[in-house]
Design a protein around this motif. Structure first.
Motif, PDB file in Angstrom:
ATOM      1  N   CYS A   1       0.805  -1.144  -0.067  1.00 42.08           N
ATOM      2  CA  CYS A   1      -0.016   0.051  -0.051  1.00 42.08           C
ATOM      3  C   CYS A   1       0.878   1.373  -0.100  1.00 42.08           C
ATOM      4  O   CYS A   1       1.984   1.267   0.749  1.00 42.08           O
ATOM      5  N   VAL A   2       0.524   2.436  -0.496  1.00 41.97           N
ATOM      6  CA  VAL A   2       1.399   3.290  -0.853  1.00 41.97           C
ATOM      7  C   VAL A   2       0.745   4.736  -0.522  1.00 41.97           C
ATOM      8  O   VAL A   2       1.353   5.387   0.196  1.00 41.97           O
ATOM      9  N   THR A   3      -0.503   4.867  -1.149  1.00 43.42           N
ATOM     10  CA  THR A   3      -1.280   6.252  -1.114  1.00 43.42           C
ATOM     11  C   THR A   3      -1.501   6.672   0.514  1.00 43.42           C
ATOM     12  O   THR A   3      -2.341   5.850   1.075  1.00 43.42           O
ATOM     13  N   GLN A   4      -1.381   7.836   0.754  1.00 46.05           N
ATOM     14  CA  GLN A   4      -1.821   8.386   1.959  1.00 46.05           C
ATOM     15  C   GLN A   4      -3.125   9.094   1.612  1.00 46.05           C
ATOM     16  O   GLN A   4      -3.103  10.076   0.954  1.00 46.05           O
TER      17      GLN A   4
ATOM     18  N   THR B   1      -3.553  15.946   5.673  1.00 50.37           N
ATOM     19  CA  THR B   1      -2.107  15.724   5.405  1.00 50.37           C
ATOM     20  C   THR B   1      -1.851  14.792   4.199  1.00 50.37           C
ATOM     21  O   THR B   1      -0.846  14.462   3.634  1.00 50.37           O
ATOM     22  N   GLY B   2      -3.147  14.037   3.820  1.00 50.24           N
ATOM     23  CA  GLY B   2      -3.044  13.052   2.756  1.00 50.24           C
ATOM     24  C   GLY B   2      -2.937  13.374   1.220  1.00 50.24           C
ATOM     25  O   GLY B   2      -3.462  14.822   1.059  1.00 50.24           O
ATOM     26  N   ALA B   3      -2.318  12.747   0.419  1.00 51.87           N
ATOM     27  CA  ALA B   3      -2.273  13.218  -0.988  1.00 51.87           C
ATOM     28  C   ALA B   3      -3.677  13.357  -1.709  1.00 51.87           C
ATOM     29  O   ALA B   3      -3.929  13.793  -2.480  1.00 51.87           O
ATOM     30  N   TYR B   4      -4.477  12.084  -1.142  1.00 52.15           N
ATOM     31  CA  TYR B   4      -5.750  12.068  -1.709  1.00 52.15           C
ATOM     32  C   TYR B   4      -6.784  12.183  -0.639  1.00 52.15           C
ATOM     33  O   TYR B   4      -6.635  11.574   0.589  1.00 52.15           O
TER      34      TYR B   4
ATOM     35  N   CYS C   1      -8.840  -1.038  -2.301  1.00 52.48           N
ATOM     36  CA  CYS C   1      -9.286  -0.790  -3.758  1.00 52.48           C
ATOM     37  C   CYS C   1      -9.003   0.610  -4.002  1.00 52.48           C
ATOM     38  O   CYS C   1      -8.533   0.671  -5.360  1.00 52.48           O
ATOM     39  N   ILE C   2      -9.267   1.566  -3.381  1.00 52.37           N
ATOM     40  CA  ILE C   2      -8.985   3.041  -3.872  1.00 52.37           C
ATOM     41  C   ILE C   2      -7.618   3.164  -4.248  1.00 52.37           C
ATOM     42  O   ILE C   2      -6.934   3.673  -5.101  1.00 52.37           O
ATOM     43  N   ASP C   3      -6.744   2.771  -3.223  1.00 51.10           N
ATOM     44  CA  ASP C   3      -5.057   2.879  -3.677  1.00 51.10           C
ATOM     45  C   ASP C   3      -4.799   2.179  -4.953  1.00 51.10           C
ATOM     46  O   ASP C   3      -3.955   2.885  -5.479  1.00 51.10           O
TER      47      ASP C   3
END
Length: 382
Positions: free
Chosen positions: A41-44, A132-135, A152-154
């Motif tokens: 998992c990567v996305t914040q 603070t998240g990118a998304y 799923c979103i990531d």
């Protein structure tokens, strides 16, 4: 006069049939999104939940998010308390003791009783400023979140490179007539949303299950220009982003990403919700949406006009019955694959029964959405 009415209603029905068949074709072309296992998992994410008087729902909603199979260091939850008069804020504070990534913002402390027409947009905007998240991911306080939601979103964001992601939402049938009516109506809306967004035809979505790039949100000016409209924190934002990122809009067609929410408990609450949704109908820049809404509205008006005129021209009663049967068959053909995706096929037995009620509701809600007022969350909105 009768001949003119025959021709006019027949043309409306034909246009409706062509449109519904197009949606059905697009829906059947959608490929289910499957998570590829083994990838990290990567996305914040910053998950934003506007909440007003949600003491009965907020704890359950938050628990289902925390149960997600996603690293806790990669997401935060921001609950924005919108002048609640119950203990919504207190419940969130109690849950903060066990969850360091849960934050609470209270609009009352920031707006100082400033009057707005869209408190929800302001709530989301303030939360994004502190995120603070990118998304950004949005949902509602009365929603139940699936276990692999964030996974799923990531994966979808990384595979599709989408900057705005619409995702599926389902009403939970409580067994009452008003509940079944809403479930069926919402199924059709979700089917059209999935088909239209997947085909790039027009921008539709639901704020109960959305994700978008924070950078892009700021790039398009956020809600500036639409902040005076009570509704539209989802679809109108989507269209703003679509105008600058036409290839950056995606629909996450996955059973593992379906967010479940509750229908309105009464007809009064239901009408207020749908009048609220209808109130933004003429505010879209996308003329395709306006054209589709106009066609649907005219068709439903014709289903009311024909039986009224039939009191003078009795032969119109037969035509009205034929029209209704054709409409039911056309729409059932579209509804079947949609209901199958959401595992709500049993509701389709009610579909023919609901038609007269649905026609009346569409005409009334559409009219009041344009010319009337409504109450939402205890507030009167023009």
């Amino acid at each position: 006069m009768v001949l003119v009415l025959f021709i006019f209603t027949a043309l409306l029905l034909l246009a409706h049939a062509i449109l519904i068949e197009k949606y059905r074709h697009w829906f059947l072309k959608l490929k289910p999104f499957v998570i590829k296992k083994g990838e990290p998992c990567v996305t914040q994410f910053s998950i934003i939940i506007p909440a007003r008087n949600e003491s009965l729902n907020i704890e359950k909603c938050l628990k289902t998010i925390f149960a997600n199979e996603y690293p806790k260091n990669l997401y935060e939850i921001i609950v924005v308390d919108d002048y609640s008069t119950d203990n919504t804020a207190e419940i969130v504070r109690q849950m903060q003791n066990q969850n360091s990534n849960l934050h609470l913002i209270q609009l009352e402390n920031l707006l100082h009783k400033k009057q707005l027409n869209s408190y929800k947009k302001k709530a989301i905007e303030i939360a994004i400023q502190q995120s603070t998240g990118a998304y950004i991911v949005t949902t509602d306080a009365d929603c139940i979140i699936p276990l692999k939601w964030l996974w799923c979103i990531d994966r979808f964001i990384r595979e599709s490179e989408a900057v705005f992601v619409a995702a599926p939402v389902r009403f939970q049938d409580s067994g009452s007539f008003v509940s079944k009516f809403q479930c069926l109506d919402f199924l059709s809306l979700q089917g059209i949303t999935a088909a239209a967004v997947g085909a790039g035809f027009h921008s539709m979505c639901n704020g109960a299950n959305l994700a978008y790039s924070k950078k892009v949100f700021l790039e398009v000016g956020g809600f500036k220009g639409i902040d005076n409209i009570a509704s539209g924190d989802d679809m109108m934002l989507m269209h703003k982003i679509y105008k600058q990122h036409k290839n950056g809009i995606g629909f996450m067609f996955s059973n593992e990403a379906v967010v479940v929410t509750q229908p309105m408990p009464t007809w009064k609450d239901f009408f207020n919700q749908r009048i609220r949704w209808a109130s933004k109908a003429d505010k879209f820049d996308d003329k395709r949406i306006i054209a589709v809404l106009a066609l649907v509205y005219l068709l439903n008006i014709s289903f009311i006009a024909v039986p009224v005129i039939a009191f003078w021209y009795w032969e119109l009663w037969i035509w009205w019955v034929i029209m209704l049967l054709v409409k039911v068959l056309i729409e059932l053909r579209f509804m079947w694959p949609v209901a199958f995706f959401f595992h709500q096929q049993k509701l389709l037995w009610w579909f023919p029964v609901m038609q007269p009620f649905h026609i009346l509701y569409t005409v009334i809600a559409g009219w009041l959405g344009k010319f009337g007022t409504y109450k939402w969350k205890g507030r009167k909105v023009n």
